[in-house]
Design a protein around this motif. Structure first.
Motif, short mmCIF file in Angstrom:
data_model
loop_
_atom_site.label_atom_id
_atom_site.label_comp_id
_atom_site.label_asym_id
_atom_site.label_seq_id
_atom_site.Cartn_x
_atom_site.Cartn_y
_atom_site.Cartn_z
N THR A 4 74.20 75.40 -8.39
CA THR A 4 74.75 74.66 -9.15
C THR A 4 74.52 73.48 -8.39
O THR A 4 74.27 72.56 -9.47
CB THR A 4 76.54 75.19 -8.60
OG1 THR A 4 76.32 76.73 -8.64
CG2 THR A 4 77.05 74.53 -9.89
N LEU A 5 74.96 73.32 -8.09
CA LEU A 5 74.26 71.58 -6.96
C LEU A 5 72.48 71.27 -7.63
O LEU A 5 72.66 70.55 -8.35
CB LEU A 5 74.24 71.81 -5.59
CG LEU A 5 75.89 71.64 -5.13
CD1 LEU A 5 75.44 71.19 -3.41
CD2 LEU A 5 75.99 70.02 -5.04
N LEU A 6 71.67 72.33 -7.76
CA LEU A 6 70.32 71.60 -7.99
C LEU A 6 70.39 71.56 -9.42
O LEU A 6 69.61 70.58 -9.76
CB LEU A 6 69.67 73.57 -7.47
CG LEU A 6 68.74 73.17 -5.99
CD1 LEU A 6 68.02 74.47 -6.03
CD2 LEU A 6 67.70 72.48 -5.37
N ASP A 7 71.89 72.68 -10.03
CA ASP A 7 70.92 72.91 -11.42
C ASP A 7 71.79 71.03 -11.91
O ASP A 7 71.31 70.96 -12.87
CB ASP A 7 72.20 73.61 -11.69
CG ASP A 7 71.42 75.01 -12.23
OD1 ASP A 7 70.39 74.74 -11.62
OD2 ASP A 7 71.97 75.81 -12.46
N LEU A 8 72.61 70.33 -10.88
CA LEU A 8 73.51 69.24 -11.19
C LEU A 8 72.24 68.18 -11.36
O LEU A 8 71.79 67.27 -12.03
CB LEU A 8 74.02 68.79 -10.64
CG LEU A 8 75.66 69.64 -10.69
CD1 LEU A 8 76.43 69.57 -9.77
CD2 LEU A 8 76.49 68.84 -11.99
N ILE A 9 71.32 68.17 -10.24
CA ILE A 9 70.69 67.98 -10.13
C ILE A 9 69.39 67.45 -10.84
O ILE A 9 68.51 66.58 -11.41
CB ILE A 9 70.41 67.86 -8.77
CG1 ILE A 9 71.25 67.52 -7.45
CG2 ILE A 9 68.73 66.63 -8.10
CD1 ILE A 9 70.93 67.75 -6.28
N TYR A 10 68.73 68.25 -10.51
CA TYR A 10 67.58 69.55 -11.88
C TYR A 10 68.03 70.09 -12.80
O TYR A 10 67.88 70.93 -12.26
CB TYR A 10 66.28 69.69 -11.07
CG TYR A 10 65.62 69.39 -9.63
CD1 TYR A 10 65.35 67.81 -9.71
CD2 TYR A 10 66.67 69.42 -9.12
CE1 TYR A 10 64.61 67.33 -8.54
CE2 TYR A 10 65.71 68.89 -7.16
CZ TYR A 10 64.88 67.81 -7.50
OH TYR A 10 64.79 66.67 -6.49
N PRO A 11 68.49 69.36 -14.47
CA PRO A 11 68.80 70.55 -14.82
C PRO A 11 68.02 72.03 -15.30
O PRO A 11 67.49 70.62 -15.75
CB PRO A 11 70.09 69.42 -16.36
CG PRO A 11 69.15 68.28 -15.84
CD PRO A 11 68.83 68.46 -14.18
N PRO A 12 68.48 72.87 -15.40
CA PRO A 12 67.34 73.64 -16.47
C PRO A 12 66.67 73.26 -17.48
O PRO A 12 67.85 73.17 -18.55
CB PRO A 12 68.27 74.93 -16.45
CG PRO A 12 69.27 74.83 -16.09
CD PRO A 12 69.22 73.43 -15.32
N LYS A 13 65.70 73.42 -17.61
CA LYS A 13 64.95 72.99 -19.40
C LYS A 13 63.93 73.44 -19.48
O LYS A 13 63.63 73.91 -19.10
CB LYS A 13 65.55 71.15 -19.16
CG LYS A 13 63.92 70.88 -17.68
CD LYS A 13 63.83 69.31 -17.62
CE LYS A 13 63.51 69.04 -16.46
NZ LYS A 13 63.29 67.19 -16.60
N CYS A 14 63.05 73.28 -21.17
CA CYS A 14 62.50 74.01 -21.05
C CYS A 14 61.22 73.11 -20.64
O CYS A 14 60.81 71.72 -20.27
CB CYS A 14 61.63 73.37 -22.19
SG CYS A 14 60.54 73.97 -23.29
N ALA A 15 60.52 73.84 -20.13
CA ALA A 15 59.62 73.62 -18.62
C ALA A 15 58.31 72.85 -19.02
O ALA A 15 57.26 72.10 -18.90
CB ALA A 15 58.98 74.64 -18.03
N LEU A 16 58.12 72.98 -20.88
CA LEU A 16 57.21 72.16 -21.74
C LEU A 16 57.64 71.10 -22.33
O LEU A 16 56.51 69.97 -22.04
CB LEU A 16 56.34 73.10 -22.33
CG LEU A 16 55.35 74.25 -21.07
CD1 LEU A 16 55.43 75.45 -23.29
CD2 LEU A 16 54.25 73.53 -20.61
N CYS A 17 58.83 70.60 -22.72
CA CYS A 17 59.03 69.57 -23.38
C CYS A 17 60.03 69.10 -22.92
O CYS A 17 60.84 67.59 -22.92
CB CYS A 17 58.71 69.62 -24.69
SG CYS A 17 60.37 70.68 -25.11
N GLY A 18 60.97 69.66 -21.80
CA GLY A 18 62.06 68.98 -21.30
C GLY A 18 63.36 69.31 -22.17
O GLY A 18 64.12 68.46 -21.52
N ASP A 19 63.25 69.98 -23.35
CA ASP A 19 64.43 69.87 -23.74
C ASP A 19 65.24 70.40 -23.24
O ASP A 19 65.69 71.83 -22.59
CB ASP A 19 64.10 70.97 -24.87
CG ASP A 19 65.43 71.15 -25.85
OD1 ASP A 19 66.66 70.62 -25.93
OD2 ASP A 19 65.00 71.88 -26.99
#
Ligand SMILES: [Zn+2]
Length: 204
Positions: A4-19
Motif C-alpha cells: 500500500t505504501l509503495l502504491d502511494l509512492i509509486y502508483p500503479p500505472k500503464c508501464a508504457l504511457c503512465g496512464d
C-alpha cells in the motif's frame, strides 16, 4: 501494508504511457500493437510458430521493459495474452526458453518465465530445458558462426516421450535459439515443439 505504501509512492500505472487509470497495460497502448501475420512460416524441428504481435513500436518497448525489470506490471498482461494464444495450440507441457545462468544471476530472473505466470503452474516446467553455456546474441553473426554459437548450448535432462511442447519466449528474431531448443527437445523424444512468442521481428 508495504505494498500500500509503495502504491502511494509509486502508483500503479500503464508501464508504457503512465496512464494511472490502467495499471500494467492500458487499452490505448495495447491497441497500437501490430498483429503478426499468423500462422507464421516454420520448418522442422519447430512444428509451428505463433506470435501475437510484430516486434516494433510499443510492442518492442514492452519486450525491452520485461527484460530489464522483473517487477514490471507488464508481465501479467503480456502473459495473459500468451496464455490466450496458447488455447489454440495443442500442448502437454510449457517450457520457457532458458537464459544463461550468468545472465540470469546478473538480472536475477528469466523474462520467459515471467511470461509463463498466467499459465497453470502444473503445466510450466522450466527445469526440463537448460542452457549449458553462454551464447552470444545471434544477430550480426554469419550462418557458420550462428551454428557454432548454439551448438550443444541447450540440454533437456529428462526423456520427453511423445510430449507436445509449447516453447515460450519473449521475442523471435533469427529463430536460431528456438530451433536449437526444439532440436534438443526432440532428441529427448518430444513429438511436437510449438514456439509461442509475444512478438516476432520479421525481415531477418
Ligand atoms: Zn498505456
Amino acid at each position: 501494508m508495504i505494498q500500500t505504501l509503495l502504491d502511494l509512492i509509486y502508483p500503479p500505472k500503464c508501464a508504457l504511457c503512465g496512464d494511472l487509470t490502467h495499471p500494467g497495460l492500458c487499452p490505448a497502448c495495447r491497441a497500437t500493437f501490430t498483429p503478426a501475420p499468423n500462422p507464421l512460416p516454420t520448418k522442422p524441428p519447430l512444428t509451428s510458430i505463433t506470435a501475437p504481435f510484430l516486434y516494433n513500436d510499443l510492442a518492442a518497448e514492452a519486450v525491452k521493459k520485461l527484460k530489464f525489470d522483473r517487477r514490471t506490471p507488464l508481465a501479467e498482461p503480456l502473459s495473459q495474452i500468451l496464455h490466450k494464444a496458447a488455447q489454440s495450440i495443442p500442448h502437454d507441457l510449457v517450457i520457457p526458453v532458458p537464459v544463461a545462468r550468468t545472465r540470469r544471476s546478473e538480472r536475477g530472473f528469466n523474462q520467459s518465465e515471467l511470461l509463463a505466470q498466467a499459465f497453470p503452474k502444473t503445466s510450466v516446467h522450466p527445469h526440463l530445458l537448460r542452457r549449458t553455456r553462454y551464447t552470444k546474441p545471434q544477430v550480426g553473426l554469419n550462418a557458420k558462426q550462428r551454428h557454432e554459437n548454439l551448438k550443444d548450448a541447450f540440454l533437456a535432462p529428462e526423456p520427453l516421450p511423445n510430449q507436445r511442447i509449447l516453447l515460450l519466449d519473449d521475442v523471435i528474431t533469427t529463430g536460431g535459439t528456438a530451433f536449437a531448443c526444439a532440436q534438443e527437445l526432440i532428441r529427448q523424444g518430444a513429438s511436437e515443439v510449438h514456439l509461442l512468442t509475444f512478438a516476432i521481428q520479421l525481415g531477418n
